[in-house]
Each structure stands twice: as structure tokens, then as C-alpha cells.
Design an enzyme around this catalytic site. Structure first.
Site, PDB file in Angstrom:
ATOM      1  N   GLU A   1      -6.180  -0.929  -6.891  1.00  0.00           N
ATOM      2  CA  GLU A   1      -5.237   0.047  -7.437  1.00  0.00           C
ATOM      3  C   GLU A   1      -4.108  -0.694  -8.152  1.00  0.00           C
ATOM      4  O   GLU A   1      -3.398  -1.497  -7.539  1.00  0.00           O
ATOM      5  CB  GLU A   1      -4.692   0.892  -6.278  1.00  0.00           C
ATOM      6  CG  GLU A   1      -3.846   2.064  -6.680  1.00  0.00           C
ATOM      7  CD  GLU A   1      -3.598   2.981  -5.493  1.00  0.00           C
ATOM      8  OE1 GLU A   1      -3.844   4.185  -5.625  1.00  0.00           O
ATOM      9  OE2 GLU A   1      -3.194   2.483  -4.416  1.00  0.00           O
TER      10      GLU A   1
ATOM     11  N   ASN B   1      -3.373   6.031  -0.482  1.00  0.00           N
ATOM     12  CA  ASN B   1      -2.773   6.382   0.802  1.00  0.00           C
ATOM     13  C   ASN B   1      -2.098   7.742   0.788  1.00  0.00           C
ATOM     14  O   ASN B   1      -1.961   8.374   1.844  1.00  0.00           O
ATOM     15  CB  ASN B   1      -1.782   5.300   1.232  1.00  0.00           C
ATOM     16  CG  ASN B   1      -2.491   4.118   1.854  1.00  0.00           C
ATOM     17  OD1 ASN B   1      -3.561   4.260   2.429  1.00  0.00           O
ATOM     18  ND2 ASN B   1      -1.921   2.940   1.740  1.00  0.00           N
TER      19      ASN B   1
ATOM     20  N   SER C   1       0.811  -1.212   0.000  1.00  0.00           N
ATOM     21  CA  SER C   1       0.000   0.000   0.000  1.00  0.00           C
ATOM     22  C   SER C   1       0.846   1.264   0.000  1.00  0.00           C
ATOM     23  O   SER C   1       0.327   2.350  -0.276  1.00  0.00           O
ATOM     24  CB  SER C   1      -0.931   0.011   1.205  1.00  0.00           C
ATOM     25  OG  SER C   1      -0.193  -0.059   2.412  1.00  0.00           O
TER      26      SER C   1
ATOM     27  N   HIS D   1      -2.989  -3.558  -5.567  1.00  0.00           N
ATOM     28  CA  HIS D   1      -3.337  -3.067  -4.235  1.00  0.00           C
ATOM     29  C   HIS D   1      -4.838  -3.191  -4.011  1.00  0.00           C
ATOM     30  O   HIS D   1      -5.622  -2.330  -4.414  1.00  0.00           O
ATOM     31  CB  HIS D   1      -2.874  -1.618  -4.086  1.00  0.00           C
ATOM     32  CG  HIS D   1      -3.182  -1.022  -2.752  1.00  0.00           C
ATOM     33  ND1 HIS D   1      -3.310   0.336  -2.565  1.00  0.00           N
ATOM     34  CD2 HIS D   1      -3.383  -1.596  -1.529  1.00  0.00           C
ATOM     35  CE1 HIS D   1      -3.584   0.573  -1.286  1.00  0.00           C
ATOM     36  NE2 HIS D   1      -3.640  -0.587  -0.651  1.00  0.00           N
TER      37      HIS D   1
END
Length: 284
Positions: free
Chosen positions: A154, A192, A121, A142
Site C-alpha cells: 500500500e 486497516n 499501518s 505499507h
């Protein structure tokens, strides 16, 4: 570069993310090999999968029995058992040396046309891929937590990720019922990079007495139409995971990503959120 036909998916890691990926793959008809370093971890992974499938089944969301889905998953503690897989997704600890060791070992085990995905991540896909002699087949896959419920995946493109590998990653995720978006291999990627500062600012606002934790979450839910506020979401993710991600981004991108002091204090106290029964809120 990578094979077109996928029948068998390997998952490295039977924790929250790994068992979630295994469950989704098996639910969508794939044979799965789920590996972890200890038998107890593998068994815990199966317990989580079975509990999750029972909840889906009770709501009428499965096309077949939970038992039939679980039968497609093989548990193992040997990485060598992933030799026959067409794709391997790594979902191990978010530590660079751990991931690099796994990818170096995988390269010796699986065929050279097997796609290697990492569920990292925050860590660099390019750095993870550098542990292999074939970095072109390494991409970021991800998945979001909880994997069986969250729609998005992702796709992170490393410096040497081949176009065919990226395309296959998109196709696989979409075949698992997910919707994808793509990110360059920059710290935190899309999710993130934006999410962690949002969570940290919510924690700072609470620590500085701007509002109660309930009002901070309510303000963000009702004022911006997100499904849950930053403190509730942090508890759901795990405060230790939020801290680790924030520290990685702080190291890479500077003080704007510095973790909130209260986040550190909570983790040091062992109050990690929903998984420990207490974070910013208390849970049964």
C-alpha cells in the site's frame, strides 16, 4: 527530489516486518542494510530470514542459494550505517514519537535525495514526515505480513509527499515483485480501515455466542471466499497488533472502531495469537 537509481536499501527494524522487507529486497538483488537497536534483535532478524529462505529453497522457489541472498544483507545497530543507502524503509515500533525520532535522525544521515518510506499501518504519514525538513520525500510503503508471501504493498501519500517520491515508491515495490495500490493519508488507509472493523466484529460475534469460533471463520471463508476468517487472521497478525491498530482508529474515527472487549482481555492475558502459541486457537 529523489534519486532514480536504487542499488542499496536501508531497513530500520529487524522484527517481523523489517526482516521480511530485507529478505525480499535481497532476494531481488539489492544490497541491504538492516538496522535494529540491539544486536540480539538483528541476530533474530537474520534467523528469521534464513529460516524463511530455507523453506522457499526446499520448494524450489529461489533462483540462487539462501546463503548468496543472506550475503547481500548487512546487519547493524548503528543508524549511521544507512548513510550510503538510496532508499530507507522504516519498520520500527508503531509509535509516533519513535518514528518521528528515527526520521529526524535519518535526515541528518542520508543524502537529501534519498526516499524515506514508512511501513506504518495506521499512523499519519504526514505527521511522521513533519519531523523532517524535507517531507516531500516521505511516503508510506505499507508492506503486508508476511512480507515474503503477501503480494500487495500500500503506497500512502502524505500531505506533502512529492509526486516523484510516490512514483519511485510504486516502482520500487513493483521491482520487488509486489502489486501496489494507493491511499490518501487517512486513518487506517485502505487495508486497516476496512480490515480492523471486520476482525473486531468477528470477535464480538464469538464473544456474544453467535457461533463457535470455527463456524465464524468457516462462514466467512466459505461464504465470502476470503482465505481465512477473522479470528484465524487476528491470530496470524497478533492480537496485540490488532488491538493497537483498533485503538488508533477508535481515537481518530470514533466508536465504530472501538476494539472488542474480548480482544482487550486476550491481550491482557498475554494470549496474542500464533506467536505466543495461543490466541483464539492454540498452536504448536
Amino acid at each position: 527530489m529523489v534519486r532514480d537509481t536504487i542499488d542499496r536499501i536501508g531497513v530500520v527494524g529487524a522484527g517481523t516486518m523489517g526482516n521480511g522487507i530485507a529478505q525480499v529486497a535481497a532476494t531481488n538483488g539489492y544490497d541491504v542494510v538492516m538496522r535494529d537497536i540491539e544486536e540480539a534483535f538483528v541476530e533474530n532478524g537474520f534467523d528469521s530470514i534464513e529460516g524463511s529462505l530455507e523453506r522457499f529453497d526446499s520448494k524450489g522457489h529461489l533462483d540462487e542459494s539462501p546463503e548468496a541472498i543472506v550475503e547481500r544483507i548487512e546487519g547493524t545497530t548503528s543508524l549511521a550505517d544507512l548513510a550510503g543507502c538510496d532508499v530507507v524503509v522504516e519498520a520500527a515500533l508503531e509509535e509516533m514519537d519513535v518514528k518521528q525520532d528515527i526520521f529526524a535522525d535519518l535526515e541528518e544521515i542520508v543524502d537529501e535525495d534519498v526516499l524515506l518510506g514508512t511501513n506504518t499501518s495506521t499512523l499519519s504519514v504526514t505527521s511522521i514526515a513533519s519531523a523532517t525538513e524535507t517531507p516531500g520525500r516521505v511516503v508510506g510503503l505499507h508492506f503486508m505480513n508476511p512480507v515474503p508471501i503477501m503480494e500487495g504493498v500500500e503506497i500512502v501519500v502524505g500531505e506533502k509527499s512529492a509526486d516523484a517520491a510516490v512514483e519511485l515508491a510504486h516502482d520500487l515495490a513493483e521491482d520487488l515483485g509486489k502489486t501496489t495500490w494507493e491511499s490518501d493519508d487517512k486513518p487506517g488507509f485502505v487495508t486497516n480501515r476496512i480490515l480492523m472493523p471486520w476482525i473486531n466484529e468477528g470477535i464480538r460475534a464469538y464473544d456474544e455466542g453467535v457461533a463457535t469460533k470455527e463456524d465464524i471463520d468457516a462462514g466467512m471463508e466459505l461464504g465470502t471466499n476470503v482465505p481465512m476468517g477473522p479470528l484465524t487472521l487476528a491470530d496470524q497478525i497478533g492480537l496485540d497488533i490488532c488491538l493497537h491498530a483498533s485503538e488508533t482508529l477508535h481515537e481518530e474515527l470514533g466508536d465504530r472502531y472501538k476494539p472488542a472487549y474480548l480482544l482487550k482481555r486476550k491481550v491482557e492475558a498475554g494470549e496474542l495469537g500464533k506467536k505466543t502459541g495461543k490466541g483464539f486457537y492454540e498452536y504448536d
